[in-house]
Write an enzyme that holds these catalytic residues in place. Structure first.
Site, PDB file in Angstrom:
ATOM      1  N   ILE A 140       0.850  -1.184   0.000  1.00 31.36           N
ATOM      2  CA  ILE A 140       0.000   0.000   0.000  1.00 31.36           C
ATOM      3  C   ILE A 140       0.889   1.239   0.000  1.00 31.36           C
ATOM      4  CG2 ILE A 140      -1.892   1.201   1.124  1.00 31.36           C
ATOM      5  CD1 ILE A 140      -2.519  -1.686   0.105  1.00 31.36           C
ATOM      6  N   LYS A 141       0.694   2.096  -0.989  1.00 35.65           N
ATOM      7  CA  LYS A 141       1.505   3.309  -1.096  1.00 35.65           C
ATOM      8  C   LYS A 141       0.898   4.429  -0.254  1.00 35.65           C
ATOM      9  CE  LYS A 141       3.535   4.551  -4.974  1.00 35.65           C
ATOM     10  NZ  LYS A 141       3.749   4.901  -6.414  1.00 35.65           N
ATOM     11  N   ILE A 142       1.740   5.015   0.578  1.00 39.34           N
ATOM     12  CA  ILE A 142       1.336   6.117   1.449  1.00 39.34           C
ATOM     13  C   ILE A 142       2.356   7.233   1.291  1.00 39.34           C
ATOM     14  CG2 ILE A 142       0.967   6.837   3.847  1.00 39.34           C
ATOM     15  CD1 ILE A 142       0.214   3.934   4.494  1.00 39.34           C
TER      16      ILE A 142
END
Length: 369
Positions: A140-142
């Site tokens: 998951i890209k944050i």
């Protein structure tokens, strides 16, 4: 057979990930081809990539028709479409994921850019995306905003693998590593298996040069002009030094001994912005063991065609890299001002792309009705 440049890059310890994904690339077998022929071992996505895929993709028509019949709105449709693509790509990479013990075979999907300054909202959506994709090799890209740092810790603590994006400064990178280590400490307390939690820290390269070069040109002195197209690589080289130091600390060594994995540096924004520069500059100039380089296909093909891989081009360059950034500062170009601007612009650009994506999908849904 002579080793291809992409194979040589892999042999030097660089994981090649493709910075692109679309359903047509998945369905046509092109993604499998790049794995077999270009040494690709992972994929990154972002709102701009999906906006382009949806705007030009007939391969989504069938799913759009189904979603339209169900009466979902554009936001929900984007969620369903993009998570389906990431899940499908994750399955393609599953053998690489398994054979590398989770080191590679990764596919990233980003939280909505409008949540960049909303830590709670980011954590909620990260869990939703993780559950919907349902593949252990997803990430998951944050974004590495102030709120993002809080979210990174919380999401890692939940046992979810994270790709931290939009890192521009060394100071923020140190904060990202701290957020990751804090998350691991909380995950250990919660009883999670640390070996299953992976993370990369996406350090942007060419955008740094684009902004600093513009300012150096405005200064216009011989000394300033001689520094053009040097700051991006120097900044990334020093990021690797930060990585080495941080994961050799007593704190990190304790977590690694408990089964944790290092958060690897990832070079992002590696396509050149200035056409006068070598098109493989941000690939061959940033070779070091244990890093990821995520490339747009144009850069990947240029590297395969004529990239010259000469081994490690990072760890022996720290003194020179420091000298470059000091010299840039001496011209009056502010490193801090540039990196703060780039983070702000990075979020804004992804918001624009996200809105374009929603508009494209909304138009398609209405047409299908």
């Amino acid at each position: 057979m002579t080793e291809t440049p992409t194979a040589a890059l892999s042999s030097a310890g660089v994981s090649i990930w493709l910075d692109d994904l679309s359903r047509s690339r998945i369905n046509s077998g092109d993604l499998q081809r790049l794995i077999a022929e270009r040494n690709v071992v992972g994929v990154t996505t972002n709102p701009t990539i999906f906006a382009g895929a949806l705007a030009n993709g007939e391969s989504y028509a069938e799913q759009v028709a189904v979603l339209s019949a169900e009466g979902v709105d554009a936001s929900r449709a984007v969620f369903e479409i993009t998570t389906d693509d990431v899940a499908a790509a994750s399955k393609i990479f599953s053998s690489i994921y398994e054979s590398s013990d989770g080191y590679d075979g990764r596919v990233s999907i980003e939280v909505e850019p409008g949540l960049a300054h909303d830590a709670t909202g980011t954590v909620v959506q990260a869990q939703e995306l993780w559950a919907k994709v349902g593949q252990p090799n997803a990430m998951i890209k944050i974004p590495a905003t102030e709120a993002g740092l809080v979210a990174i810790t919380e999401v890692i603590a939940l046992g979810i693998s994270v790709n931290v994006t939009l890192i521009f400064s060394l100071e923020r990178y140190r904060a990202v590593i701290n957020a990751f280590l804090t998350g691991l400490e909380r995950a250990r307390t919660a009883g999670h298996d640390l070996s299953t939690i992976h993370s990369v820290a996406s350090f942007f390269v060419s955008r740094v040069d684009a902004e600093i070069d513009k300012r150096l040109a405005a200064v216009g002195t011989k000394e300033a002009l001689a520094l053009r197209s040097k700051a991006g690589i120097a900044n990334a080289q020093l990021a690797y030094q930060v990585f080495e130091q941080a994961f050799d600390s007593e704190r990190a060594r304790g977590l690694l001994a408990a089964g944790a994995r290092k958060q690897r540096p990832l070079w992002a924004s590696t396509g050149v912005k200035d056409p006068s520069l070598p098109d493989t500059l941000y690939v061959t100039g940033l070779v070091a063991a244990g890093v990821v380089n995520t490339m747009p296909e144009k850069t990947l093909e240029a590297t395969f065609d004529h990239g010259v891989v000469t081994g490690d081009t990072v760890t022996r360059a720290y003194d020179e890299a420091n000298a470059v950034l000091d010299a840039v500062d001496a011209t009056g170009v502010s490193y801090t001002e540039v990196t703060e601007l780039l983070e702000k612009e990075g979020v804004e650009k992804f918001v624009v792309s996200w809105n374009e994506l929603l508009e494209t999908v909304d138009t398609a849904l209405r047409a299908a009705r």
